[in-house]
Design a protein around this motif. Structure first.
Motif, PDB file in Angstrom:
ATOM      1  N   UNK A  88      67.856  17.362 126.041  1.00 31.00           N
ATOM      2  CA  UNK A  88      69.171  16.861 126.464  1.00 31.00           C
ATOM      3  C   UNK A  88      69.835  16.206 125.255  1.00 31.00           C
ATOM      4  N   UNK A  89      71.058  16.649 124.947  1.00 28.90           N
ATOM      5  CA  UNK A  89      71.816  16.065 123.829  1.00 28.90           C
ATOM      6  C   UNK A  89      72.877  15.130 124.400  1.00 28.90           C
ATOM      7  N   UNK A  90      72.826  13.874 123.960  1.00 24.71           N
ATOM      8  CA  UNK A  90      73.768  12.858 124.439  1.00 24.71           C
ATOM      9  C   UNK A  90      74.488  12.192 123.264  1.00 24.71           C
ATOM     10  N   UNK A  91      75.696  11.698 123.555  1.00 25.36           N
ATOM     11  CA  UNK A  91      76.474  10.953 122.568  1.00 25.36           C
ATOM     12  C   UNK A  91      76.759   9.552 123.117  1.00 25.36           C
ATOM     13  N   UNK A  92      76.428   8.539 122.327  1.00 23.13           N
ATOM     14  CA  UNK A  92      76.722   7.150 122.675  1.00 23.13           C
ATOM     15  C   UNK A  92      77.898   6.670 121.839  1.00 23.13           C
ATOM     16  N   UNK A  93      78.842   5.992 122.495  1.00 16.67           N
ATOM     17  CA  UNK A  93      80.024   5.471 121.790  1.00 16.67           C
ATOM     18  C   UNK A  93      80.140   3.973 122.037  1.00 16.67           C
ATOM     19  N   UNK A  94      80.351   3.249 120.956  1.00 14.48           N
ATOM     20  CA  UNK A  94      80.555   1.810 121.025  1.00 14.48           C
ATOM     21  C   UNK A  94      82.041   1.526 120.770  1.00 14.48           C
ATOM     22  N   UNK A  95      82.831   1.244 121.834  1.00 17.56           N
ATOM     23  CA  UNK A  95      84.269   1.015 121.650  1.00 17.56           C
ATOM     24  C   UNK A  95      84.619  -0.438 121.312  1.00 17.56           C
ATOM     25  N   UNK A  96      83.613  -1.279 121.159  1.00 12.79           N
ATOM     26  CA  UNK A  96      83.885  -2.704 120.953  1.00 12.79           C
ATOM     27  C   UNK A  96      83.932  -3.046 119.463  1.00 12.79           C
ATOM     28  N   UNK A  97      84.207  -4.343 119.213  1.00 11.73           N
ATOM     29  CA  UNK A  97      84.275  -4.828 117.830  1.00 11.73           C
ATOM     30  C   UNK A  97      82.941  -5.415 117.375  1.00 11.73           C
ATOM     31  N   UNK A  98      81.901  -5.199 118.187  1.00  9.39           N
ATOM     32  CA  UNK A  98      80.597  -5.794 117.892  1.00  9.39           C
ATOM     33  C   UNK A  98      79.596  -4.696 117.484  1.00  9.39           C
ATOM     34  N   UNK A  99      78.609  -5.112 116.709  1.00  6.66           N
ATOM     35  CA  UNK A  99      77.457  -4.253 116.470  1.00  6.66           C
ATOM     36  C   UNK A  99      76.501  -4.436 117.654  1.00  6.66           C
ATOM     37  N   UNK A 100      76.152  -3.347 118.289  1.00 10.72           N
ATOM     38  CA  UNK A 100      75.434  -3.448 119.559  1.00 10.72           C
ATOM     39  C   UNK A 100      74.031  -2.823 119.488  1.00 10.72           C
ATOM     40  N   UNK A 101      73.114  -3.438 120.202  1.00  7.31           N
ATOM     41  CA  UNK A 101      71.811  -2.841 120.482  1.00  7.31           C
ATOM     42  C   UNK A 101      71.883  -2.289 121.903  1.00  7.31           C
ATOM     43  N   UNK A 102      71.574  -0.991 122.020  1.00 12.22           N
ATOM     44  CA  UNK A 102      71.712  -0.312 123.318  1.00 12.22           C
ATOM     45  C   UNK A 102      70.333   0.182 123.760  1.00 12.22           C
ATOM     46  N   UNK A 103      69.984  -0.131 124.991  1.00 17.94           N
ATOM     47  CA  UNK A 103      68.706   0.304 125.578  1.00 17.94           C
ATOM     48  C   UNK A 103      68.928   1.605 126.331  1.00 17.94           C
TER      49      UNK A 103
END
Length: 324
Positions: free
Chosen positions: A47-62
């Motif tokens: 499965x190929x997925x794309x994660x997008x961070x639209x915020x102004x922060x550097x994020x850790x995503x689980x």
């Protein structure tokens, strides 16, 4: 910024629609390809997925994975870090058990921001997810065990043998088998002249959990065969893997197909050729040919008489020599 994050945490969970200064993530996934589950297959799809961070922060995503099928196994990154306004591509591998039932299945991939700029924001972020579906392909195969038969056969006698079939599958399917005769010299699968397949149809249904069957085969051979015939009988399936397409016949006996070696010899001295049929006896043959038999017996008596006369003369000559 730390103060703003603390204020946001006091507001409770927020959705990804509130973008900008609020920590959030968006996830989109493509449906993966089908999965083959035959023995020896990888039984996986990606499965190929794309994660997008639209915020102004550097994020850790689980990252999380789930499916209604508890037997599915997933391999995915546990946590990724995405820079402010950045995207990241990830891959999730789904592994399916061997011979898992054919059909269409779904799985979910989840993403949740756990930290923004190093600060725990789990309490104020929601879990985003995307669902994918994929197909587990049909599979069916049968192992063939050919019984005794074949070998050296006289022309006119049938070639008779049996075969047993043990099948495994992940979906119900039908299968049938037919015979092909291969000439060892000509390397041809065209039926030789005078040979006839007299076998009953060999067809059976295989359940999704497997099954099998037994079939009898018989080939009539020509009684007037002029020359020896050597080759083999090969069993060909009409749908060996359950995909609706049968196997192509080989042109040689050196094949992995189930086969039986056969040597057909022309008829030699038979009962018919000497005047006997299945209802006749040797005594009848002697009575029908009494003149020939009588002449043979008379000749034998004459030969024995000559031998006796010669032996007597030899003894008399020996006695005369002894007197002298």
């Amino acid at each position: 910024m730390v103060v703003s994050l603390i204020l946001m945490m006091s507001m409770g969970p927020i959705s990804s629609a509130q973008i900008g200064i609020l920590p959030s993530v968006e996830i989109t996934c493509d449906d993966p390809g089908p999965v083959e589950v035959w023995p020896g297959a990888t039984r996986t799809t990606i499965v190929y997925c794309t994660l997008e961070n639209p915020s102004i922060h550097s994020e850790s995503v689980e990252i999380g994975t789930e499916s209604e099928e508890s037997d599915f196994q997933f391999a995915a990154p546990q946590t990724v870090t995405i820079g402010a306004g950045q995207e990241m591509d990830i891959q999730i591998i789904i592994r399916v058990p061997e011979l898992f039932a054919a059909g269409t299945y779904s799985a979910n991939v989840t993403a949740k921001v756990t930290e923004a700029n190093g600060i725990d924001v789990t309490a104020i972020t929601s879990t985003e997810e995307d669902s994918v579906s994929f197909e587990v392909m049909k599979y069916g195969s049968c192992e063939v065990m050919v019984g005794q038969g074949g070998g050296a056969i006289e022309a006119g006698d049938p070639v008779v043998f049996a075969a047993s079939f043990v099948c495994e599958a992940n979906a119900e399917f039908s299968i049938g088998y037919s015979l092909v005769m291969i000439d060892e010299v000509a390397m041809s699968s065209i039926w030789p002249s005078g040979f006839e397949d007299q076998s009953a149809p060999c067809q059976f249904q295989v359940q999704a959990t497997g099954g099998g069957g037994n079939c009898q085969f018989q080939i009539a051979t020509p009684s007037n065969l002029a020359n020896s015939w050597s080759g083999c009988v090969v069993l060909i399936d009409d749908d060996g893997d359950g995909d609706g397409f049968g196997s192509s016949p080989p042109s040689s006996c050196n094949t992995n197909y189930p086969s039986l070696g056969v040597d057909i010899e022309p008829q030699g001295l038979s009962l018919v050729s000497i005047g006997l049929d299945s209802n006749s006896s040797v005594s009848e043959l002697l009575m029908d040919n009494k003149e020939l038999v009588g002449g043979g017996v008379g000749g034998l008596v004459l030969l024995l008489s000559l031998i006796l006369v010669l032996r007597r003369r030899s003894r008399s000559y020996d006695e005369e020599w002894e007197e002298d």
